[in-house]
Design an enzyme around this catalytic site. Sequence first.
Site, PDB file in Angstrom:
ATOM      1  N   HIS A 232       5.037   7.663  -5.461  1.00  0.00           N
ATOM      2  CA  HIS A 232       3.954   7.273  -4.555  1.00  0.00           C
ATOM      3  C   HIS A 232       3.033   8.477  -4.360  1.00  0.00           C
ATOM      4  O   HIS A 232       3.413   9.608  -4.690  1.00  0.00           O
ATOM      5  CB  HIS A 232       4.496   6.854  -3.176  1.00  0.00           C
ATOM      6  CG  HIS A 232       5.196   5.523  -3.179  1.00  0.00           C
ATOM      7  ND1 HIS A 232       6.484   5.363  -3.616  1.00  0.00           N
ATOM      8  CD2 HIS A 232       4.767   4.287  -2.782  1.00  0.00           C
ATOM      9  CE1 HIS A 232       6.834   4.084  -3.497  1.00  0.00           C
ATOM     10  NE2 HIS A 232       5.815   3.408  -2.995  1.00  0.00           N
TER      11      HIS A 232
ATOM     12  N   LYS B 291       3.062  10.229   1.085  1.00  0.00           N
ATOM     13  CA  LYS B 291       4.205   9.407   1.522  1.00  0.00           C
ATOM     14  C   LYS B 291       5.474  10.251   1.442  1.00  0.00           C
ATOM     15  O   LYS B 291       5.915  10.630   0.368  1.00  0.00           O
ATOM     16  CB  LYS B 291       4.335   8.161   0.647  1.00  0.00           C
ATOM     17  CG  LYS B 291       5.492   7.265   1.071  1.00  0.00           C
ATOM     18  CD  LYS B 291       5.455   5.929   0.326  1.00  0.00           C
ATOM     19  CE  LYS B 291       6.668   5.068   0.639  1.00  0.00           C
ATOM     20  NZ  LYS B 291       6.819   4.744   2.060  1.00  0.00           N
TER      21      LYS B 291
END
Length: 335
Positions: free
Chosen positions: A213, A217
């Site tokens: 990601h 994140k």
Amino acid sequence: MSSACLARAAPLKTRARPVVPHRARAGPPRSAAPRRGARAMASRVVCAASAPVPIMVNDLTGKMGRAVADAVVARGADQCFLVPVALSGQAKDPVDVGGVEVEIRSVLDGDAGATLDELKSSYPGMIVVDYTLPAAVNANASLYVKHGTPFVMGTTGGDREALAEQVRASRLPAVIAPQMGKQVVAFQAAMRLMAENFPGAFTGYTLTVTESHQSSKVDTSGTAKAIVQSFNDLGCGFDIEDARLVRDEPTQLGEMRVPKEHLLGHAFHTYKLTSPDGSVGFEFQHNVCGRSIYAEGTVDAALFLAQKTQSATSPGEETLFDMIDVLKEGGMVTN
Ligand code: NAD
């Protein structure tokens, strides 16, 4: 919507500023052409809705909110249109979304409830979409419940148990889903079905999990956690702490093959299963670039909810829905 829901709306104590200054520009129905194929594929969910659904997106100055607002406009004015007011953490300059000028008000300025009440009467059947911050989830849900505005909660985090409890108790129709990508949800559900039907089928197999990601994140993907739970029920015995989280750009570009333009917004997952003697391998992958899969799913969820709110709910009938419910209605707009 069930009149019972609307009847619970709190009385209007304070007057908000008028909420219709841009109405002429907002809808319905504008002649915006729907995205190619979208109208043709538009779900059965939509058919029974008698009028275009007004959708308020909080906060459409955020990344997901903006993607949803664009998807609402692209879906076509015959199905839905954007309400020209949005709530944000703070008041901001108006934003233009496909020709609709949206006023951005602060959710904290004390008038948020009055704003919702006024919008509800200006835009009957309004559905609220929430993509804000984990810290705002419960307070925003309380606001929607208090003012009887059916909502789609895409925001993750907050106290999920309290959220579900509150919404269920209020009987306000809502869709709450931390994963709005319908195809990903369908895959997740398929893995769950496999685990329920064939528990232990992969006993002895070794599982490896890699997810990538955007670097902002920090935690492990919630979708990976759910899928791993199914693999564990199939007999894998995998500790989610052993999942490999890729957050550095060189590895994302090289090994993971994330397109450069999606380094700041992607969700790649690979699950590899290997038999004890190494002679059999399985590999499952779901790689998402950008936000449109979530935005399209959110619009489908809003249209689904509009339909649910228009049909009377009998006592005991479920009013809290998730994306599996949306999928079961057959709503499928692809991108
Ligand atoms: P973002 O930071 O880009 O946007 C958040 C916005 O919320 C900001 O504009 C901020 O000003 C506003 N905001 C802050 N407090 C608020 C309040 N009290 N009321 C209204 N607005 C407020 O974040 P993002 O990338 O758009 O993500 C938003 C949320 O959506 C996150 O929780 C994320 O995990 C979740 N998400 C869910 C899905 C899904 O499929 N359900 C997909 C992607 C992201």
